[in-house]
Write an enzyme that holds these catalytic residues in place. Structure first.
Site, short mmCIF file in Angstrom:
data_model
loop_
_atom_site.label_atom_id
_atom_site.label_comp_id
_atom_site.label_asym_id
_atom_site.label_seq_id
_atom_site.Cartn_x
_atom_site.Cartn_y
_atom_site.Cartn_z
N VAL A 11 0.84 -1.20 0.00
CA VAL A 11 0.00 0.00 0.00
C VAL A 11 0.87 1.26 0.00
O VAL A 11 0.67 2.18 -0.79
CB VAL A 11 -0.94 0.00 1.23
CG1 VAL A 11 -1.65 1.34 1.38
CG2 VAL A 11 -1.96 -1.13 1.11
N GLU A 148 -7.86 2.08 2.75
CA GLU A 148 -7.34 1.79 1.41
C GLU A 148 -8.14 0.65 0.79
O GLU A 148 -8.37 -0.36 1.43
CB GLU A 148 -5.86 1.39 1.54
CG GLU A 148 -5.20 1.03 0.24
CD GLU A 148 -5.31 2.17 -0.78
OE1 GLU A 148 -4.79 3.25 -0.52
OE2 GLU A 148 -5.93 1.94 -1.83
N PHE A 149 -8.52 0.84 -0.49
CA PHE A 149 -9.31 -0.20 -1.15
C PHE A 149 -8.60 -0.82 -2.34
O PHE A 149 -9.19 -1.60 -3.08
CB PHE A 149 -10.66 0.37 -1.62
CG PHE A 149 -11.50 0.87 -0.49
CD1 PHE A 149 -12.15 -0.04 0.35
CD2 PHE A 149 -11.64 2.22 -0.23
CE1 PHE A 149 -12.92 0.40 1.42
CE2 PHE A 149 -12.40 2.67 0.83
CZ PHE A 149 -13.04 1.76 1.66
N LYS A 232 -14.09 -0.27 6.00
CA LYS A 232 -13.06 -1.12 5.37
C LYS A 232 -13.23 -2.60 5.76
O LYS A 232 -13.26 -3.47 4.90
CB LYS A 232 -11.67 -0.60 5.76
CG LYS A 232 -10.53 -1.45 5.29
CD LYS A 232 -10.44 -1.53 3.78
CE LYS A 232 -9.53 -2.67 3.37
NZ LYS A 232 -9.46 -2.87 1.94
N LEU A 278 -18.37 -13.66 -7.03
CA LEU A 278 -19.20 -14.87 -6.92
C LEU A 278 -18.51 -15.99 -7.70
O LEU A 278 -19.03 -16.48 -8.70
CB LEU A 278 -20.60 -14.60 -7.47
CG LEU A 278 -21.52 -13.82 -6.53
CD1 LEU A 278 -22.86 -13.57 -7.17
CD2 LEU A 278 -21.71 -14.53 -5.19
N ALA A 280 -16.49 -19.72 -7.37
CA ALA A 280 -16.12 -20.87 -6.52
C ALA A 280 -14.68 -21.26 -6.86
O ALA A 280 -14.20 -21.00 -7.95
CB ALA A 280 -17.07 -22.02 -6.80
N GLY A 281 -13.99 -21.88 -5.92
CA GLY A 281 -12.62 -22.29 -6.18
C GLY A 281 -11.94 -22.81 -4.93
O GLY A 281 -12.53 -23.55 -4.15
N CYS A 288 -5.00 -9.72 3.50
CA CYS A 288 -6.08 -8.89 4.06
C CYS A 288 -7.32 -9.68 4.50
O CYS A 288 -7.72 -9.58 5.66
CB CYS A 288 -6.49 -7.84 3.04
SG CYS A 288 -5.19 -6.63 2.73
N1 LIG Z 1 -1.97 -5.23 0.48
C1 LIG Z 1 -3.20 -4.87 0.17
O1 LIG Z 1 -3.74 -5.26 -0.86
C2 LIG Z 1 -3.98 -3.94 1.08
C3 LIG Z 1 -5.14 -3.34 0.59
C4 LIG Z 1 -5.86 -2.50 1.42
C5 LIG Z 1 -5.43 -2.28 2.72
N2 LIG Z 1 -4.29 -2.90 3.18
C6 LIG Z 1 -3.88 -2.64 4.56
O2 LIG Z 1 -2.78 -1.73 4.51
C7 LIG Z 1 -1.85 -2.04 5.55
C8 LIG Z 1 -0.48 -2.31 4.96
O3 LIG Z 1 -0.58 -3.46 4.15
P1 LIG Z 1 0.58 -3.91 3.16
O4 LIG Z 1 0.08 -5.06 2.41
O5 LIG Z 1 1.08 -2.72 2.45
O6 LIG Z 1 1.67 -4.38 4.24
P2 LIG Z 1 3.23 -4.67 4.00
O7 LIG Z 1 3.61 -5.68 5.02
O8 LIG Z 1 3.49 -4.93 2.57
O9 LIG Z 1 3.92 -3.28 4.36
C9 LIG Z 1 4.02 -2.77 5.65
C10 LIG Z 1 5.38 -2.11 5.81
O10 LIG Z 1 5.44 -1.41 7.05
C11 LIG Z 1 6.78 -1.48 7.51
N3 LIG Z 1 6.81 -1.09 8.92
C12 LIG Z 1 6.50 -1.82 10.02
N4 LIG Z 1 6.66 -1.08 11.13
C13 LIG Z 1 7.08 0.14 10.74
C14 LIG Z 1 7.42 1.33 11.43
N5 LIG Z 1 7.33 1.43 12.75
N6 LIG Z 1 7.82 2.38 10.71
C15 LIG Z 1 7.92 2.33 9.36
N7 LIG Z 1 7.62 1.22 8.65
C16 LIG Z 1 7.20 0.14 9.34
C17 LIG Z 1 7.18 -2.91 7.20
O11 LIG Z 1 8.57 -3.09 7.20
C18 LIG Z 1 6.54 -3.11 5.82
O12 LIG Z 1 7.43 -2.81 4.77
C19 LIG Z 1 -2.44 -3.23 6.30
O13 LIG Z 1 -3.19 -2.77 7.40
C20 LIG Z 1 -3.36 -3.86 5.29
O14 LIG Z 1 -4.43 -4.57 5.88
C21 LIG Z 1 -3.56 -3.72 2.38
#
Ligand SMILES: NC(=O)c1ccc[n+]([C@@H]2O[C@H](COP(=O)([O-])OP(=O)(O)OC[C@H]3O[C@@H](n4cnc5c(N)ncnc54)[C@H](O)[C@@H]3O)[C@@H](O)[C@H]2O)c1
Length: 460
Positions: A11, A148-149, A232, A278, A280-281, A288
């Site tokens: 993200v 974030e979506f 979310k 919708l 199946a798999g 997430c």
């Molecule tokens: N990946 C997705 O598709 C997605 C979509 C929507 C929402 N989200 C949400 O967004 C958030 C992040 O998800 P992601 O997939 O990007 O995670 P990710 O694990 O890819 O990235 C998180 C990053 O944060 C860093 N981090 C941890 N502690 C830290 C700190 N104190 N200071 C600075 N950096 C730090 C980690 O090293 C890592 O690189 C989560 O809550 C997730 O649920 C993710």
């Protein structure tokens, strides 16, 4: 605007690179020096279609500044956007330590008046706790929830073309500033120079024509902090409900000889329902859905609400791998031991190298537990998986290598190269031509005509 993104993962880096391309000065902070070093070279540390070109351009131009230092970035930022991970704990509750630690680091370094935007997915009530952290450190600043979506595999497109922009806060001026920031991204998408981003343009050619015409201001959903946080996790839980529903109907299809794809086409044509999700798999997974559903069940329980519906959605999903393993066993005449099985696809979905809670990996582990001999191949997730799976699995060089001598090929992740593979020329690599379509994307009638035995999920 000068901003900091805290957490340079899927993200954070996507949002950071695009906001930088849109004309903002963006610091991307992380605690992991390996990730920051890769980004400093103008590359993403994970695979996401089309992203690398935005990272390269903005790092080269100096508008995206990857850093390990809060001290150098936060004081120069009007807005700090938290994008750190929020993993699940063993009991289903959410581990908020990364969110709290990063908030504390921001608060210690920020000037009064800085806006903290909470983009990580968190349980309802977290924003209020962040406000307390800021006060405890002796600073003044507003907290805004801005969930974030984006979906991995289409993260660039989703970020440039938000179908809705949800924002929650007690402070109206803070909301307006964050809206202005993301409006810059939406404005940028309208003037995007596709020639400079041909990787994105090629991949999204079809979707690009579908960039929304709805003005950004009509896509803004402004609400309270708590409502935004709840949007979310509820949205993700609803999507998992659709998938588990399709998987439940698929089991009936298997019993009565109906085809789940036909049934879902018929259901999804109803505009009140919609066709998306919708399918199946093998069931749902990823970084997430599993943690967000578990987190919502847990939060509901904390509030005295027994979320029976969502608990069943999770139960259906947990049982889905076993359903697929049973099908594999049936196709191999009741025996898995010493059978050579090819699993195509390892990432939790196509278009990403992410293998977090990947149903495919769960499937491989179950089959190896049953002493099958597994050959795996994935276009992007081999490197990540080598660390996750032990030496009992053969990591193939390509599709042909994966199919060599196989007794059963299973479609586990629906990458385009697997859906469109040339079945007639690949048949010679099979020891026995069995196809188990665990994503319901292979052409059932065509492969049967070519002499394959075919089984899908709800397509018997
Ligand atoms: N990946 C997705 O598709 C997605 C979509 C929507 C929402 N989200 C949400 O967004 C958030 C992040 O998800 P992601 O997939 O990007 O995670 P990710 O694990 O890819 O990235 C998180 C990053 O944060 C860093 N981090 C941890 N502690 C830290 C700190 N104190 N200071 C600075 N950096 C730090 C980690 O090293 C890592 O690189 C989560 O809550 C997730 O649920 C993710």
């Amino acid at each position: 605007m000068n901003i900091s993104i805290v957490g340079t993962g899927y993200v954070g880096l996507t949002t950071g690179a695009l906001l930088a391309a849109a004309g903002n000065k963006v610091y991307c902070i992380d605690v992991d020096p390996n990730k920051i070093n890769v980004v400093k070279k103008g590359k993403s540390h994970f695979y996401e279609q089309g992203l690398d070109q935005f990272v390269k351009k903005t790092v080269d131009e100096g508008s995206l500044i990857p850093t390990l230092s809060y001290e150098k970035s936060i004081p120069d930022s009007e807005v700090a956007i938290i994008c750190v991970g929020t993993p699940s704990k063993g009991d289903g509750s959410v581990d908020l330590s990364y969110v709290y630690n990063s908030t504390e680091s921001i608060a210690r370094n920020m000037k009064n008046g800085t806006i903290i935007v909470q983009k990580s997915t968190v349980p309802v009530g977290t924003g209020r706790r962040l406000q307390k952290i800021i006060s405890r450190v002796g600073k003044k600043g507003s907290v805004v929830s801005c969930p974030e979506f984006l979906a991995e595999g289409s993260a660039v497109f989703d970020s440039l073309n938000m179908d809705r922009f949800v924002i929650g806060s007690e402070s109206e001026p803070a909301k307006q500033k964050v809206i202005k920031l993301f409006q810059s991204l939406d404005d940028y998408s309208r003037t995007l120079d596709l020639e400079s981003f041909d990787e994105f343009a090629t991949i999204y050619n079809k979707k690009l024509s579908k960039f929304t015409d709805i003005p950004f201001e009509d896509r803004i959903y402004s609400m309270s902090l708590e409502s935004a946080e709840l949007v979310k996790v509820s949205a993700n839980s609803f999507l998992t409900t659709k998938i588990s529903f399709a998987n439940s109907i698929a089991k009936i299809c298997d019993k009565v000889g109906a085809d789940i794809n036909e049934v879902m086409d018929g259901i999804g044509a109803d505009h009140r329902i919609g066709r998306a999700f919708l399918y199946a798999g093998l069931g749902w997974g990823g970084g997430c859905f599993p943690k967000d559903t578990a987190g919502l069940v847990y939060s509901a329980e904390e509030q005295g609400v027994d979320f029976k519906l969502l608990k069943s959605v999770v139960d259906v999903n947990n049982a889905q791998i076993l359903y697929v393993v049973r099908k594999a066993k049936e196709m191999l005449k009741g025996e898995l031991e010493n059978k050579i099985i090819t699993v195509l696809g390892l990432s939790f979905k196509p278009g990403t190298s992410d293998i977090r809670i990947s149903p495919s990996i769960k499937l491989v582990k179950n089959l190896t537990y049953n002493h099958a001999k597994i050959r795996v191949y994935d276009p992007k997730a081999m490197e990540n998986t080598e660390q996750e799976l032990n030496n009992d699995v053969y990591f193939a060089k390509d599709i042909e290598d994966a199919l060599r001598g196989t007794e059963l090929a299973i479609l586990a992740t629906e990458w385009p190269e697997f859906i469109e593979m040339d079945f007639s020329s690949l048949k010679k690599f099979f020891k026995t031509p069995n196809l188990l379509d665990a994503r319901n994307r292979w052409p059932k009638e065509k492969v049967k005509k070519l002499g394959f035995s075919y089984s899908g999920i709800g397509r018997s």
